[in-house]
Design an enzyme around this catalytic site. Structure first.
Site, mmCIF file in Angstrom:
data_model
loop_
_atom_site.group_PDB
_atom_site.id
_atom_site.type_symbol
_atom_site.label_atom_id
_atom_site.label_comp_id
_atom_site.label_asym_id
_atom_site.label_seq_id
_atom_site.Cartn_x
_atom_site.Cartn_y
_atom_site.Cartn_z
ATOM 1 N N THR A 1 0.838 -1.208 0.000
ATOM 2 C CA THR A 1 0.000 0.000 0.000
ATOM 3 C C THR A 1 0.873 1.258 0.000
ATOM 4 O OG1 THR A 1 -0.227 0.098 2.410
ATOM 5 C CG2 THR A 1 -1.892 -1.183 1.201
ATOM 6 N N ASN A 2 2.007 1.190 0.668
ATOM 7 C CA ASN A 2 2.908 2.354 0.625
ATOM 8 C C ASN A 2 3.482 2.547 -0.778
ATOM 9 O OD1 ASN A 2 3.490 3.827 3.260
ATOM 10 N ND2 ASN A 2 3.409 1.683 3.903
ATOM 11 N N ARG B 1 22.235 -14.231 0.884
ATOM 12 C CA ARG B 1 21.843 -12.814 0.893
ATOM 13 C C ARG B 1 22.565 -12.057 -0.232
ATOM 14 N NH1 ARG B 1 19.161 -10.504 4.498
ATOM 15 N NH2 ARG B 1 19.629 -11.975 6.157
ATOM 16 N N ARG C 1 13.428 -7.827 3.928
ATOM 17 C CA ARG C 1 14.757 -8.427 3.864
ATOM 18 C C ARG C 1 15.765 -7.397 4.339
ATOM 19 N NH1 ARG C 1 15.986 -13.306 2.806
ATOM 20 N NH2 ARG C 1 17.813 -12.668 1.626
ATOM 21 N N LEU D 1 19.255 -5.828 3.777
ATOM 22 C CA LEU D 1 20.202 -5.751 2.653
ATOM 23 C C LEU D 1 21.625 -5.928 3.178
ATOM 24 C CD1 LEU D 1 18.542 -2.657 0.984
ATOM 25 C CD2 LEU D 1 18.614 -4.962 0.002
ATOM 26 N N ASN E 1 13.779 4.184 3.758
ATOM 27 C CA ASN E 1 12.877 3.162 4.271
ATOM 28 C C ASN E 1 11.809 3.838 5.123
ATOM 29 O OD1 ASN E 1 11.941 0.515 5.001
ATOM 30 N ND2 ASN E 1 12.989 0.734 6.972
ATOM 31 N N HIS F 1 9.527 3.079 8.519
ATOM 32 C CA HIS F 1 9.468 2.176 9.668
ATOM 33 C C HIS F 1 8.282 2.600 10.543
ATOM 34 C CE1 HIS F 1 10.888 -0.541 12.739
ATOM 35 N NE2 HIS F 1 10.711 0.421 13.625
ATOM 36 N N SER G 1 8.236 6.619 10.647
ATOM 37 C CA SER G 1 9.421 7.430 10.351
ATOM 38 C C SER G 1 9.977 7.041 8.994
ATOM 39 C CB SER G 1 10.533 7.168 11.381
ATOM 40 O OG SER G 1 10.058 7.311 12.699
ATOM 41 N N GLU H 1 23.457 -0.285 9.818
ATOM 42 C CA GLU H 1 22.826 -0.621 11.108
ATOM 43 C C GLU H 1 21.297 -0.500 10.990
ATOM 44 O OE1 GLU H 1 22.824 0.876 15.713
ATOM 45 O OE2 GLU H 1 24.315 1.709 14.355
ATOM 46 N N ASP I 1 17.523 0.239 11.044
ATOM 47 C CA ASP I 1 16.639 1.330 11.481
ATOM 48 C C ASP I 1 17.381 2.454 12.225
ATOM 49 O OD1 ASP I 1 14.539 -0.178 10.462
ATOM 50 O OD2 ASP I 1 14.081 -1.102 12.397
ATOM 51 N N LYS J 1 -0.979 3.253 8.927
ATOM 52 C CA LYS J 1 -0.873 3.155 7.455
ATOM 53 C C LYS J 1 -1.406 4.419 6.776
ATOM 54 C CE LYS J 1 0.581 -1.044 6.040
ATOM 55 N NZ LYS J 1 -0.100 -2.230 5.559
ATOM 56 N N GLU K 1 1.181 6.897 7.061
ATOM 57 C CA GLU K 1 2.345 6.562 6.223
ATOM 58 C C GLU K 1 2.112 6.983 4.776
ATOM 59 O OE1 GLU K 1 3.039 2.351 6.713
ATOM 60 O OE2 GLU K 1 4.450 2.730 8.346
HETATM 61 C C1 GRF Z 1 4.426 -0.562 6.683
HETATM 62 O O1 GRF Z 1 3.728 -0.517 7.891
HETATM 63 C C2 GRF Z 1 5.816 -0.046 6.857
HETATM 64 O O2 GRF Z 1 5.948 0.843 7.914
HETATM 65 C C3 GRF Z 1 6.620 -1.276 7.145
HETATM 66 O O3 GRF Z 1 6.011 -2.293 6.401
HETATM 67 C C4 GRF Z 1 4.645 -1.974 6.186
HETATM 68 C C5 GRF Z 1 4.375 -2.129 4.712
HETATM 69 O O4 GRF Z 1 3.018 -2.103 4.421
HETATM 70 N N1 GRF Z 1 8.008 -1.070 6.824
HETATM 71 P P1 GRF Z 1 2.518 -2.047 2.914
HETATM 72 O O5 GRF Z 1 3.027 -3.312 2.231
HETATM 73 O O6 GRF Z 1 3.065 -0.813 2.302
HETATM 74 O O7 GRF Z 1 1.030 -2.028 2.987
#
Ligand code: GRF
Length: 321
Positions: free
Chosen positions: A16-17, A67, A93, A95, A109, A111, A138, A145, A147, A173, A176
């Site tokens: 969804t993001n 990996r 995953r 990296l 990323n 989080h 965030s 390292e 997050d 969400k 986000e």
């Molecule tokens: C989100 O909550 C994001 O913060 C985390 O993974 C989730 C991904 O959700 N890193 P989606 O696949 O974007 O719905």
């Protein structure tokens, strides 16, 4: 103004993001284009959304691969699509360090916590259990390292009395989806924001010993030594004399080095008008993935060539400890 930045998105799940980023990217005023959506999970739902919009997709399952092998396949897809920035959106995953170093400063990323709180998993349950008033998300730069890279932007979401990790996850969400496209837009726009770039150069230059800022021919510059007798070691240049670059000019050892560098790395260096004739080279800063450690090394070298021996000796002695 730069062309749109080319971004790739890695996903493992619903995406969804990714969809929020993708549709924001399709708006006329967007500062980026999504050029690739890639996944380690062949049936990740998000892939369908990308395909429906005609965006290139790439799938490579991590199963049965080390990996490094898996990362190498994903990286080949990034390179083939001429990606400039990689955005992780629910990519489950880690990296490899080498991969992250190669893309340093160009991976973002999201989080689901207000970092530095709750790195890792189960962020919502942990925030509720701690009695926090707010959870959130965030966007941060990815470093080796987990997050822990610089946080670029955050969105806060209130935690209610009756909250469960599921209800909280759902509302985070929503937040986000607002946050991520904006944070990515701001980040990819940074190199073209002359004020941002100038302030970054200034902070590095003025952290060197006995330095001060001084304009020269209408452009900001940096000098070492006393206010009266100091010498320039860097000039900041924003579209100066018709150049399309935002750049910092630093001193090379002479014309041979200058021309060699410009020829070998024309995306990084150029020969500036006027100053170029006396051995100053331009480091191009309005481009994706400027290596600021490299810029700092050049500024120090240039400072060193202009500073009195008394200062360079002190500096060397300090560096030994
Ligand atoms: C989100 O909550 C994001 O913060 C985390 O993974 C989730 C991904 O959700 N890193 P989606 O696949 O974007 O719905």
């Amino acid at each position: 103004m730069a062309e749109k930045a080319r971004i790739a998105i890695f996903i493992s799940g619903t995406g969804t993001n990714m969809a929020a980023l993708l549709y924001a990217g399709l708006l006329e005023t967007s500062r980026y284009d999504v050029v690739l959506v890639a996944s380690n999970v062949p049936d990740a739902q998000g892939l369908e959304i990308a395909r429906a919009e005609g965006i290139e997709t790439f799938v490579h399952s991590h199963k049965g691969h080390s990996r490094e092998e898996h990362d190498a396949a994903m990286e080949a897809a990034l390179i083939a699509s001429e990606t400039e920035y990689l955005v992780l959106a629910g990519y489950m995953r880690i990296l490899s360090d080498d991969f992250v170093r190669r893309w340093e400063g160009r991976i973002l990323n999201i989080h689901p916590s207000l970092l530095p709180k709750y790195k890792g998993l189960d962020t919502f349950a942990r925030a509720i259990a701690a009695g926090d008033s707010h959870a959130g998300a965030s966007v941060h730069i990815v470093t080796p390292e987990l997050d822990a890279g610089e946080v670029l932007a955050q969105a806060k979401v209130a935690i209610r009395e009756c909250e469960t990790p599921q209800t909280l996850a759902e509302r985070v969400k929503y937040a986000e989806h607002q946050l991520f496209p904006r944070a990515v837009t701001d980040y990819v726009s940074r190199p073209y924001d002359a004020r941002y770039v100038y302030e970054r150069v200034r902070d590095i230059a003025l952290a060197l010993p006995e330095t001060h800022a001084r304009d020269s021919h209408g452009s900001p510059g940096f000098r070492v030594g006393a206010e009266k007798s100091g010498k320039f070691f860097a000039h900041f240049s924003e579209n100066h004399h018709g150049s399309e670059h935002i750049a910092v000019l630093v001193k090379t050892s002479g014309m041979d080095e200058l021309l060699d560098l410009v020829e070998a790395q024309p995306d990084t260096y150029f020969k500036p008008a006027y100053y170029g004739a006396s051995g100053w080279i331009g480091l191009i800063l309005n481009r994706p993935g400027t290596d600021w450690v490299h810029v700092a090394e050049w500024l120090e070298r240039s400072w060193r060539s202009a500073a009195p021996a008394r200062l360079t000796k002190l500096h060397d002695a300090a560096g030994m400890f």
